[in-house]
Write an enzyme that holds these catalytic residues in place. Structure first.
Site, mmCIF file in Angstrom:
data_model
loop_
_atom_site.group_PDB
_atom_site.id
_atom_site.type_symbol
_atom_site.label_atom_id
_atom_site.label_comp_id
_atom_site.label_asym_id
_atom_site.label_seq_id
_atom_site.Cartn_x
_atom_site.Cartn_y
_atom_site.Cartn_z
ATOM 1 N N LYS A 17 -10.692 -2.262 -13.708
ATOM 2 C CA LYS A 17 -10.371 -1.058 -12.940
ATOM 3 C C LYS A 17 -9.192 -0.300 -13.537
ATOM 4 O O LYS A 17 -9.257 0.906 -13.741
ATOM 5 C CB LYS A 17 -10.043 -1.408 -11.478
ATOM 6 C CG LYS A 17 -11.169 -2.086 -10.731
ATOM 7 C CD LYS A 17 -10.783 -2.390 -9.290
ATOM 8 C CE LYS A 17 -9.594 -3.324 -9.133
ATOM 9 N NZ LYS A 17 -9.797 -4.683 -9.690
ATOM 10 N N ARG A 92 -9.077 -1.939 0.083
ATOM 11 C CA ARG A 92 -9.435 -3.328 -0.169
ATOM 12 C C ARG A 92 -9.982 -3.998 1.074
ATOM 13 O O ARG A 92 -10.344 -5.161 1.025
ATOM 14 C CB ARG A 92 -8.193 -4.096 -0.637
ATOM 15 C CG ARG A 92 -8.109 -4.250 -2.148
ATOM 16 C CD ARG A 92 -6.840 -5.024 -2.445
ATOM 17 N NE ARG A 92 -6.896 -5.721 -3.702
ATOM 18 C CZ ARG A 92 -6.470 -5.227 -4.855
ATOM 19 N NH1 ARG A 92 -5.999 -4.006 -4.910
ATOM 20 N NH2 ARG A 92 -6.527 -5.957 -5.952
ATOM 21 N N ARG A 126 -4.888 -11.441 -19.827
ATOM 22 C CA ARG A 126 -4.286 -10.119 -19.570
ATOM 23 C C ARG A 126 -2.787 -10.126 -19.852
ATOM 24 O O ARG A 126 -2.073 -11.052 -19.513
ATOM 25 C CB ARG A 126 -4.528 -9.713 -18.116
ATOM 26 C CG ARG A 126 -3.742 -8.474 -17.721
ATOM 27 C CD ARG A 126 -4.355 -7.747 -16.562
ATOM 28 N NE ARG A 126 -4.338 -8.476 -15.315
ATOM 29 C CZ ARG A 126 -4.899 -8.009 -14.191
ATOM 30 N NH1 ARG A 126 -5.489 -6.832 -14.181
ATOM 31 N NH2 ARG A 126 -4.842 -8.727 -13.088
ATOM 32 N N ARG A 159 1.210 -11.246 -15.827
ATOM 33 C CA ARG A 159 1.495 -11.043 -14.414
ATOM 34 C C ARG A 159 1.657 -12.381 -13.716
ATOM 35 O O ARG A 159 0.947 -13.329 -14.004
ATOM 36 C CB ARG A 159 0.349 -10.256 -13.761
ATOM 37 C CG ARG A 159 0.539 -8.766 -13.861
ATOM 38 C CD ARG A 159 -0.686 -7.987 -13.469
ATOM 39 N NE ARG A 159 -1.274 -8.384 -12.197
ATOM 40 C CZ ARG A 159 -2.246 -7.700 -11.583
ATOM 41 N NH1 ARG A 159 -2.708 -6.581 -12.137
ATOM 42 N NH2 ARG A 159 -2.743 -8.123 -10.450
ATOM 43 N N ARG A 170 -7.226 -14.969 -5.380
ATOM 44 C CA ARG A 170 -7.514 -13.530 -5.378
ATOM 45 C C ARG A 170 -9.012 -13.280 -5.346
ATOM 46 O O ARG A 170 -9.481 -12.343 -4.702
ATOM 47 C CB ARG A 170 -6.883 -12.867 -6.609
ATOM 48 C CG ARG A 170 -5.368 -12.707 -6.448
ATOM 49 C CD ARG A 170 -4.677 -12.570 -7.768
ATOM 50 N NE ARG A 170 -5.067 -11.377 -8.479
ATOM 51 C CZ ARG A 170 -5.073 -11.271 -9.802
ATOM 52 N NH1 ARG A 170 -4.718 -12.296 -10.547
ATOM 53 N NH2 ARG A 170 -5.410 -10.155 -10.359
HETATM 54 P P1 ADP Z 1 -6.091 -6.473 -9.667
HETATM 55 O O1 ADP Z 1 -5.755 -5.648 -10.882
HETATM 56 O O2 ADP Z 1 -6.127 -7.922 -9.978
HETATM 57 O O3 ADP Z 1 -7.349 -6.012 -8.981
HETATM 58 P P2 ADP Z 1 -3.947 -5.115 -8.263
HETATM 59 O O4 ADP Z 1 -2.984 -4.875 -9.342
HETATM 60 O O5 ADP Z 1 -4.792 -3.964 -7.815
HETATM 61 O O6 ADP Z 1 -4.879 -6.347 -8.637
HETATM 62 O O7 ADP Z 1 -3.212 -5.695 -6.988
HETATM 63 C C1 ADP Z 1 -2.314 -6.784 -7.092
HETATM 64 C C2 ADP Z 1 -1.955 -7.316 -5.707
HETATM 65 O O8 ADP Z 1 -1.305 -6.293 -4.934
HETATM 66 C C3 ADP Z 1 -3.126 -7.765 -4.841
HETATM 67 O O9 ADP Z 1 -3.530 -9.081 -5.134
HETATM 68 C C4 ADP Z 1 -2.526 -7.629 -3.441
HETATM 69 O O10 ADP Z 1 -1.670 -8.707 -3.141
HETATM 70 C C5 ADP Z 1 -1.681 -6.373 -3.563
HETATM 71 N N1 ADP Z 1 -2.427 -5.148 -3.202
HETATM 72 C C6 ADP Z 1 -2.745 -4.116 -4.043
HETATM 73 N N2 ADP Z 1 -3.436 -3.175 -3.390
HETATM 74 C C7 ADP Z 1 -3.577 -3.590 -2.112
HETATM 75 C C8 ADP Z 1 -4.207 -3.076 -0.958
HETATM 76 N N3 ADP Z 1 -4.865 -1.912 -0.985
HETATM 77 N N4 ADP Z 1 -4.156 -3.805 0.196
HETATM 78 C C9 ADP Z 1 -3.511 -4.971 0.243
HETATM 79 N N5 ADP Z 1 -2.890 -5.532 -0.807
HETATM 80 C C10 ADP Z 1 -2.917 -4.861 -1.992
HETATM 81 P P1 ADP Z 2 -8.346 -4.814 -13.060
HETATM 82 O O1 ADP Z 2 -7.454 -3.606 -12.931
HETATM 83 O O2 ADP Z 2 -9.719 -4.578 -12.482
HETATM 84 O O3 ADP Z 2 -7.731 -6.050 -12.536
HETATM 85 P P2 ADP Z 2 -7.803 -4.608 -15.950
HETATM 86 O O4 ADP Z 2 -8.174 -3.215 -16.306
HETATM 87 O O5 ADP Z 2 -6.364 -4.939 -15.832
HETATM 88 O O6 ADP Z 2 -8.608 -5.064 -14.603
HETATM 89 O O7 ADP Z 2 -8.490 -5.590 -17.018
HETATM 90 C C1 ADP Z 2 -8.271 -7.003 -16.986
HETATM 91 C C2 ADP Z 2 -8.083 -7.513 -18.404
HETATM 92 O O8 ADP Z 2 -9.334 -7.405 -19.110
HETATM 93 C C3 ADP Z 2 -7.083 -6.711 -19.231
HETATM 94 O O9 ADP Z 2 -6.410 -7.613 -20.080
HETATM 95 C C4 ADP Z 2 -7.936 -5.733 -20.028
HETATM 96 O O10 ADP Z 2 -7.333 -5.417 -21.285
HETATM 97 C C5 ADP Z 2 -9.213 -6.525 -20.225
HETATM 98 N N1 ADP Z 2 -10.423 -5.693 -20.206
HETATM 99 C C6 ADP Z 2 -10.673 -4.579 -19.478
HETATM 100 N N2 ADP Z 2 -11.917 -4.107 -19.715
HETATM 101 C C7 ADP Z 2 -12.486 -4.950 -20.616
HETATM 102 C C8 ADP Z 2 -13.768 -5.010 -21.263
HETATM 103 N N3 ADP Z 2 -14.714 -4.100 -21.031
HETATM 104 N N4 ADP Z 2 -13.977 -6.019 -22.128
HETATM 105 C C9 ADP Z 2 -13.020 -6.949 -22.376
HETATM 106 N N5 ADP Z 2 -11.810 -6.956 -21.795
HETATM 107 C C10 ADP Z 2 -11.528 -5.969 -20.925
#
Ligand code: ADP
Ligand code: ADP
Ligand code: ZN
Length: 215
Positions: A17, A92, A126, A159, A170
């Site tokens: 994302k 979420r 990551r 992270r 998660r």
């Molecule tokens: P990921 O990239 O793994 O999808 P995010 O960076 O979006 O995770 O979010 C990291 C953490 O921040 C989540 O695991 C949660 O604890 C918190 N968080 C982010 N957005 C929300 C939301 N909309 N509602 C509740 N908690 C959130």
């Molecule tokens: P999210 O925001 O959904 O948690 P991220 O964009 O942070 O996901 O991506 C998670 C990890 O996977 C990062 O280290 C990113 O560089 C890697 N990644 C993202 N898209 C791809 C893909 N299409 N193929 C391989 N690795 C990816």
């Protein structure tokens, strides 16, 4: 250029994302609103929000809906959102989705579909620049110099919540609270599911091939 649709990105943690949100934002010149980034900034700055957020995040649990809605409502008020935006990380929960509708009309929800095994591989490798927030992956998107940010030279970080135990939590949180949003938005006929496997650029092409221009 005409406006972009108001877009929400959905998908499990590690789906890509953040990566895709940044590319969409660049391509369409709209802001990327990442609730995760907002919270991580607050943690880094040690604000009251940050102190509350850290405990939830490190357990892989969600923050309270009301708190998240306050944060996002403030952000969506800023004038840069008027030509469209990419929302990454919210809603979420179904409650957040319903509250969001009261604040702003969402035009399209793009769900990035990736299996759990792949998501775990992506999360485990990551890396993040703690200063400019550029994202990397040790295997799939390595920086030019190992563990150093290409853009600003800062040592990269993993992270806190990308540890195995927290990752499992998660994913559980995602299945329980966030996955129901797929059905929710499907019923509203604004859900588009795209295949999140393959290279970052391929996934991006799938997303821009959806009609994202507002008219
Ligand atoms: P990921 O990239 O793994 O999808 P995010 O960076 O979006 O995770 O979010 C990291 C953490 O921040 C989540 O695991 C949660 O604890 C918190 N968080 C982010 N957005 C929300 C939301 N909309 N509602 C509740 N908690 C959130
Ligand atoms: P999210 O925001 O959904 O948690 P991220 O964009 O942070 O996901 O991506 C998670 C990890 O996977 C990062 O280290 C990113 O560089 C890697 N990644 C993202 N898209 C791809 C893909 N299409 N193929 C391989 N690795 C990816
Ligand atoms: Zn950097």
């Amino acid at each position: 250029m005409s406006d972009m649709k108001r877009l929400v990105l959905l998908g499990p943690p590690g789906a890509g994302k953040g990566t895709q949100a940044a590319m969409i934002a660049d391509h369409f010149c709209v802001p990327r609103i990442s609730t995760g980034d907002i919270l991580r900034n607050a943690v880094r700055e040690g604000t009251a929000l940050g102190q509350q957020a850290r405990a939830h995040m490190n357990r892989g649990e969600l923050l309270p809906d009301s708190l998240m809605m306050e944060i996002v409502e403030e952000r969506l008020k800023l004038p840069d959102c008027k030509n469209g935006f990419v929302l990454d990380g919210l809603p979420r929960t179904v409650i957040q989705a319903k509250e969001l509708e009261k604040i702003v009309n969402i035009d399209i929800v793009v769900a990035i579909d990736v299996g759990e095994e792949e998501v775990v591989r992506r999360l485990a490798g990551r890396r993040l620049c703690p200063i400019c927030e550029a994202g990397y992956h040790v295997e799939f998107k390595p920086p030019r110099q190992a563990e150093i940010c290409d853009r600003c030279g800062t040592p990269l970080k993993q992270r806190d919540d990308d540890q195995e135990g927290v990752i499992r939590n998660r994913l559980k949180t995602y299945r329980e609270w966030t996955a129901p949003l797929l059905e929710y938005y499907k019923r509203k006929s604004i859900l588009r599911v795209i295949d999140g496997k393959g290279k970052v650029e391929e996934v991006f092409r799938r997303i821009v091939s959806l009609d994202l221009q507002k008219r």
